[in-house]
Enzyme design. Structure first.
Site, PDB file in Angstrom:
ATOM      1  N   GLU A   1      -3.142   0.420   0.997  1.00  0.00           N
ATOM      2  CA  GLU A   1      -4.359   1.098   0.561  1.00  0.00           C
ATOM      3  C   GLU A   1      -5.597   0.324   1.007  1.00  0.00           C
ATOM      4  O   GLU A   1      -5.583  -0.896   1.097  1.00  0.00           O
ATOM      5  CB  GLU A   1      -4.365   1.241  -0.965  1.00  0.00           C
ATOM      6  CG  GLU A   1      -3.312   2.197  -1.499  1.00  0.00           C
ATOM      7  CD  GLU A   1      -3.382   2.332  -3.012  1.00  0.00           C
ATOM      8  OE1 GLU A   1      -4.271   1.689  -3.617  1.00  0.00           O
ATOM      9  OE2 GLU A   1      -2.564   3.063  -3.574  1.00  0.00           O
TER      10      GLU A   1
ATOM     11  N   LYS B   1      -8.606  24.130  36.806  1.00  0.00           N
ATOM     12  CA  LYS B   1      -7.226  23.741  36.494  1.00  0.00           C
ATOM     13  C   LYS B   1      -6.638  24.668  35.454  1.00  0.00           C
ATOM     14  O   LYS B   1      -7.349  25.367  34.743  1.00  0.00           O
ATOM     15  CB  LYS B   1      -7.171  22.298  35.989  1.00  0.00           C
ATOM     16  CG  LYS B   1      -7.831  22.089  34.636  1.00  0.00           C
ATOM     17  CD  LYS B   1      -7.772  20.652  34.201  1.00  0.00           C
ATOM     18  CE  LYS B   1      -8.471  20.424  32.860  1.00  0.00           C
ATOM     19  NZ  LYS B   1      -7.899  21.186  31.751  1.00  0.00           N
TER      20      LYS B   1
ATOM     21  N   GLY C   1      -5.040  12.283  32.132  1.00  0.00           N
ATOM     22  CA  GLY C   1      -4.374  13.220  33.038  1.00  0.00           C
ATOM     23  C   GLY C   1      -5.362  14.099  33.771  1.00  0.00           C
ATOM     24  O   GLY C   1      -5.300  14.241  35.001  1.00  0.00           O
TER      25      GLY C   1
END
Length: 342
Positions: A66, A222, A255
């Site tokens: 915590e 793309k 990517g």
């Protein structure tokens, strides 16, 4: 690994008079800058530029995980700014911020501003299919419920997230920092460059950059097959024998960026490729992809702390502290933040 420091204040008027401590006590209340654990160096730089000490606090964890927060100075009636990017580990950093906001509200702070250079969960801003959550709205509600009176952030992945809040949100832009840097770096040879958007979602940002850089714009078209995987289709615009600058808001697995760099070289016939982005998330295979890509140099802002394992010679970091310091000063003095948009 390169660092751009000190002189990269493109629109900060950093005179001694403006950063004196006595200036930071308007409206009968003082200003205090606090930091959690995600970007303490940036918080320290912001406080330093404002001529202030960093607020005394400790943020740790109990043995069961915590979050433990202790504010070690009075903030009663103060204008408090909490600096924390909600980057990885995202949930820990988000909880640290929420608990700090709650602590300041319960300590009777006059106003609490959450300064979030990188806003996590921003990509989950809509229902793309049935039964999807809108996590960005949930985070906005949590920040407000925890006690934030205002949010100061940079380059939200989805600008409409500003509308998820019922409190003021100042969304600073990375382009006014990046574009002047490139203008200075490539002074005298800007006619050799083309600014390229790596996907349709970044066209507005790339167009803004191209306008400032006074260069033509091209777009990589793309088709995304699934999350974090993309397939480059074609180049819209002429990049043949040109030097290319890819412009994006964030780099996650890299990517899209690396496929775009490969496309402009192999399909478009570009001569060389540079890239820049506001947020360097750099998760998963990102570093390996960037290292193997045709990108000559990548410039990112330090909205996210870069681990030693993620540092490459071709990655250069530009600081955001000057911009955030100016924005904080303007918010505190009730001046408009819009001049920072360039």
């Amino acid at each position: 690994m390169g660092y751009i420091i000190g002189e990269t204040c493109f629109y900060i008027n950093n005179t001694a008079e403006e950063t004196e401590l006595e200036k930071m006590n308007l409206h009968g209340k003082d200003i205090k800058i606090f930091a959690a654990n995600s970007i303490p160096d940036v918080a320290s730089q912001i406080a330093s530029r404002l001529g202030l000490p960093l607020g005394k606090s400790s943020v740790g964890q109990f043995s069961d995980g915590e979050i433990s927060v202790s504010i070690q100075e009075s903030v009663r009636g103060s204008d408090v700014f909490v600096v924390q990017s909600t980057c990885g580990p995202v949930n820990d950093n988000l909880m640290e911020l929420l608990i700090m906001l709650d602590a300041f509200k319960r300590a009777s702070a006059g106003r609490v501003t959450a300064v979030i250079p990188y806003f996590g969960y921003a990509r989950q801003d809509r229902k793309s299919k049935a039964r999807d959550p809108i996590s960005a709205k949930l985070v906005a509600d949590l920040l407000t419920a925890a006690g934030a009176d205002r949010v100061l952030t940079m380059d939200l992945h989805a600008p409409q997230i500003q509308g998820f809040f019922n409190i003021p949100v100042d969304n600073l832009l990375g382009v006014p920092i990046l574009a002047p840097f490139f203008c200075n770096k490539f002074k005298g040879c800007k006619d050799e460059f083309v600014v390229v958007s790596p996907d349709l979602g970044s066209v507005t940002r790339a167009r803004n950059f191209a306008t400032r850089f006074e260069a033509p714009l091209a777009i990589v078209d793309k088709r995304r097959q699934r999350a974090n995987v993309s397939e480059v289709m074609n180049i819209i615009g002429d990049v043949k024998d040109k030097r290319v600058i890819l412009v994006d808001d964030m780099i996650d697995t890299a990517g899209t960026l690396c496929n775009s760099a490969k496309a402009v070289m192999e399909i478009g016939g570009a001569k060389e490729v540079y890239a820049c982005a506001t947020h360097g998330v750099l998760s998963g295979p990102a570093i390996e992809r960037i290292a193997e890509s045709p990108i000559k140099e990548l410039f990112i802002l330090d909205t996210i702390t870069l681990d030693e394992s993620k540092k490459l010679d071709k990655i250069t970091i530009i600081p955001v502290a000057p911009v955030f310091a100016e924005a904080i000063e303007r918010i505190y003095e009730d001046k408009p933040v819009s001049p920072l948009f360039g």
